[in-house]
Write an enzyme that holds these catalytic residues in place. Structure first.
Site, PDB file in Angstrom:
ATOM      1  N   CYS A 130      15.136 -16.560  10.350  1.00 50.99           N
ATOM      2  CA  CYS A 130      14.200 -15.625   9.713  1.00 50.99           C
ATOM      3  C   CYS A 130      13.270 -16.372   8.760  1.00 50.99           C
ATOM      4  O   CYS A 130      13.667 -16.735   7.637  1.00 50.99           O
ATOM      5  CB  CYS A 130      14.988 -14.552   8.968  1.00 50.99           C
ATOM      6  N   CYS A 133      12.487 -14.559   5.508  1.00 48.05           N
ATOM      7  CA  CYS A 133      13.605 -14.558   4.548  1.00 48.05           C
ATOM      8  C   CYS A 133      13.731 -15.931   3.877  1.00 48.05           C
ATOM      9  O   CYS A 133      13.913 -16.024   2.666  1.00 48.05           O
ATOM     10  CB  CYS A 133      14.940 -14.267   5.241  1.00 48.05           C
ATOM     11  N   ASP A 134      13.674 -16.997   4.660  1.00 48.41           N
ATOM     12  CA  ASP A 134      14.083 -18.310   4.170  1.00 48.41           C
ATOM     13  C   ASP A 134      12.958 -19.336   4.050  1.00 48.41           C
ATOM     14  O   ASP A 134      13.180 -20.436   3.532  1.00 48.41           O
ATOM     15  CB  ASP A 134      15.166 -18.893   5.116  1.00 48.41           C
TER      16      ASP A 134
END
Ligand code: NAP
Length: 302
Positions: A130, A133-134
């Protein structure tokens, strides 16, 4: 007879449980593994409104505690079948069959894995599924994205603003994703296309330091990267419901933003539903929408 059975104790399912309990409906949430869903694997969430930073585990635990405190019954039993008997829905697990007036399917989806050795061991230590997300953890660093669909292309574009260099690894020389995004990537000086190639090994221990890439001619190179974003598609967890609920070509429940399915009283919420954006915040939104729909369905009797 339970009012609402929710299948899946991820963000969508547990949010639905909160809304259903606050409307004084009886709720059982069935979960086949551990509570939290895929977010539990995310080391740090930084994109959830009003929460600047929290680990996926802590977030999921707070959500679990919140819906338990509101009186949702959470049972760790894997649902093996769902049957529509009109006003009654039958949910079967290895422990028996449970009846409900409405069912919310919130079973999520799994990332398709690359299948390279040590892939699981390096998740959170360089491997991510992701970028939104990261990606922020790789500011100024070299990263790679693998895949040729819209997710991989959009991940690469997103990361091009953050990372020093982005290597886009794809097994063919044409893309499944949109040409306009390919064109945008081509215009970026820090994006490097590595086509007709596959990731064949992961370098670095205990963190990822590079990837071995092999092209279709058998030539091997090692690219130094500290992050590898795998975007080779997802597998929705809808197999048990395929006979009952129409699925789209990707296997997702063909439900719109109102989370209703063609079967009255059965709703779909979260990552197992057809949708454009699969994020924590959209999973929570789906849980609220599906529960509200289920509550109306029960209260209005249709
Ligand atoms: P996808 O379209 O299924 O693409 C998966 C990609 O991964 C393909 O390029 C495939 O290569 C490659 N792949 C699959 N298995 C692989 C393996 N084992 N090793 C290496 N490569 C592998 O998946 P997606 O990109 O996640 O998109 C899913 C759906 O969501 C699509 O319909 C997409 O259009 C949509 N989506 C839309 C948006 C948007 O509208 N903004 C954004 C993201 C996603 P091949 O091409 O060679 O098969």
């Amino acid at each position: 007879m339970t009012d609402i059975i929710i299948i899946g104790a991820g963000t969508a399912g547990m949010t639905a449980a909160i809304y259903a309990r606050r409307a004084a409906k009886t709720v059982i949430v069935f979960e086949g593994m551990s509570y939290g869903g895929q977010i539990i694997n995310t080391p740090e969430i930084e994109n959830y409104p009003a929460i600047a930073g929290i680990s996926g585990f802590d977030y999921a635990t707070k959500l679990f505690e919140q819906c338990s405190a509101l009186g949702a019954e959470i049972r760790f039993e894997k649902v093996t079948a769902l049957e529509d008997k009109g006003a009654v829905k039958a949910v079967t697990t290895p422990n028996g069959t449970y009846e409900a007036k409405a069912v919310i399917i919130a079973t999520g989806s799994e990332n398709r894995k690359l299948g390279v050795e040590r892939e699981d061991a390096l998740v959170g230590k360089g491997i991510s599924y992701c970028a939104t997300c990261d990606g922020g953890f790789y500011r100024g660093k070299r990263v790679a994205v693998v895949g040729g669909g819209n997710t991989a292309l959009e991940d690469a574009l997103y990361l091009a603003d953050i990372a020093s260099d982005v290597y886009l690894i794809h097994r063919r020389d044409t893309f499944r994703g949109e040409q306009a995004t390919v064109d945008s990537l081509s215009a970026r000086e820090n994006v490097h296309f590595v086509l007709c190639s596959r990731v064949t090994a992961l370098v670095g221990d205990p963190r990822l330091e590079g990837i071995e890439v092999t092209d279709n001619e058998g030539n091997v190179q090692v690219i130094q990267v500290s992050g590898l974003f795998v975007a080779v598609g997802r597998i929705p967890n809808n197999r048990e419901f395929a006979q009952l609920i129409p699925l789209d070509e990707g296997g997702y429940v063909a439900a719109g933003e109102d989370c209703t399915t063609p079967v009255p009283g059965i709703f779909a919420a979260g990552d197992n539903r057809s949708k454009a954006v699969r994020q924590l915040v959209t999973a929570a939104a789906d849980g609220a929408v599906a529960a509200t729909q289920a509550i109306s369905y029960i209260n209005l009797g249709s």
